[in-house]
Design an enzyme around this catalytic site. Structure first.
Site, mmCIF file in Angstrom:
data_model
loop_
_atom_site.group_PDB
_atom_site.id
_atom_site.type_symbol
_atom_site.label_atom_id
_atom_site.label_comp_id
_atom_site.label_asym_id
_atom_site.label_seq_id
_atom_site.Cartn_x
_atom_site.Cartn_y
_atom_site.Cartn_z
ATOM 1 N N SER A 131 6.530 25.331 -5.934
ATOM 2 C CA SER A 131 6.538 25.163 -7.385
ATOM 3 C C SER A 131 7.983 25.057 -7.882
ATOM 4 C CB SER A 131 5.777 26.315 -8.045
ATOM 5 O OG SER A 131 5.515 26.047 -9.397
ATOM 6 N N ASP A 200 -4.413 20.099 -8.428
ATOM 7 C CA ASP A 200 -3.401 20.947 -9.073
ATOM 8 C C ASP A 200 -3.401 20.699 -10.579
ATOM 9 O OD1 ASP A 200 -1.001 22.206 -9.959
ATOM 10 O OD2 ASP A 200 -0.147 21.986 -7.953
ATOM 11 N N HIS A 229 -3.089 24.779 -8.015
ATOM 12 C CA HIS A 229 -1.685 25.174 -7.870
ATOM 13 C C HIS A 229 -1.518 26.513 -7.151
ATOM 14 C CE1 HIS A 229 2.543 24.698 -8.932
ATOM 15 N NE2 HIS A 229 2.570 25.967 -9.292
#
Length: 253
Positions: A131, A200, A229
Site C-alpha cells: 500500500s 481492491d 486491499h
C-alpha cells in the site's frame, strides 16, 4: 497548510499496546531500536530464520502499526524468510511525527540497520512495500542496492489516487504528500514483482497495473483473484505465498 491535512488524510498510526508479543505470536521477535538520520528513534522487530539467506525488509501501509502485521508475519516466517518489520515515525513505539520525507528517512535507516549493524549483504535483501509502503519501498530501492523489490496493493502516486477517487478533481492539491512511486521506478534496475488484488476497493486494480507498467524489466505482475486491499494474503492463500517465495528465492540465490 497541506502538511496539516496530511496528518488526517494520509497517515493513520495506532498507539502501541504493551504485551509480550513474542509469546503471544509464538514468533522469535527481536526488539530493534535504531535511529533515522535526523535522530528520530524508531522501533521494529527482526525475525531471524536459517532456512533461506533472504531477508525481507518490510515497509507497511499507512494505518495501524507493526502489531497489526503479526498474523501476516507468521506466514512469512513459516516460508523460512528472515523479516525486518519496522514502524515509521509516529507509529507504534517509534517517536516523531509522520511525513513523506520522514518515512523515506525511516526506510533508509532500517536498511542501514540491516547492512551495517547486522552485516547483511544487499544481495540478500528483498524490499517489500505494501500500500503506502510501496512508495516508501520504491524510494528506498531507487537509492540503495537490493536483490529485488516487491510492491503489493500500491499506487503510482497520490495524484493518481486522488484522480481515481474524485473523478479527475485535483484533490491532491490539499495534501503535501506526493509519494511518486511511478517516477521512482524509472531509476530502479532490480527485479520487481507487482502484486494486486483484482477486487481492491482502496487502491483500484488499474492503479496496480499502472505501477507494473512504470517498472523496468525484469518485472512480473501477479493478480490475486477475489482479493480486496486488506485481505490479499488471506485470499491469495498458499498460491500467493508460493509466488512470493518463488520471487524471493529467484533473486537471492
Amino acid at each position: 497548510m497541506p502538511e496539516f491535512f496530511d496528518q488526517y488524510l494520509v497517515y493513520h498510526p495506532a498507539p502501541w499496546v504493551e504485551r509480550d508479543w513474542a509469546r503471544a505470536s509464538r514468533l522469535p521477535l527481536e526488539d530493534v531500536w535504531f535511529e533515522a538520520e535526523d535522530g528520530t528513534r524508531l522501533f521494529g522487530w527482526y525475525t531471524p530464520s536459517t532456512v533461506t539467506p533472504a531477508v525481507l525488509l518490510w515497509c507497511h501501509g499507512n494505518a495501524g502499526n507493526i502489531i497489526n502485521r503479526l498474523d501476516n508475519l507468521a506466514y512469512l516466517h513459516q516460508l523460512g524468510l528472515s523479516v525486518f518489520l519496522f514502524d515509521y515515525r509516529g507509529y507504534g513505539r517509534s517517536t516523531g511525527r509522520p511525513s513523506e520525507a520522514g518515512l523515506y528517512q525511516d526506510a533508509l535507516a532500517a536498511y542501514a540497520y540491516l547492512t551495517k549493524t547486522r552485516g547483511i549483504e544487499a544481495t540478500r535483501i528483498v524490499i517489500f512495500g505494501r500500500s503506502l509502503g510501496g512508495a516508501v519501498a520504491g524510494d528506498l530501492a531507487s537509492k540503495r542496492p537490493a536483490a529485488g523489490l516487491i510492491l503489493e496493493s500500491t499506487f503510482p502516486s497520490v495524484e493518481a489516487m486522488a484522480r481515481a477517487y474524485y473523478f479527475g478533481f485535483p484533490a491532491h492539491w490539499f495534501v503535501a504528500a506526493r509519494f511518486p512511486l511511478a517516477d521512482r521506478l524509472k531509476d530502479i534496475r532490480m527485479p520487481v514483482l507487482v502484486i494486486h488484488g483484482d477486487q481492491d476497493e482502496v487502491v483500484p486494480f488499474e492503479l496496480g497495473r499502472q505501477v507494473f507498467e512504470a517498472a523496468l524489466s525484469p518485472k512480473a505482475f501477479y493478480p490475486v483473484a477475489g482479493a480486496d486491499h486488506n485481505n490479499l494474503y488471506v485470499t491469495g492463500g498458499k498460491a500467493y505465498f508460493q509466488r512470493l517465495k518463488q520471487f524471493v528465492d529467484g533473486v537471492t540465490r
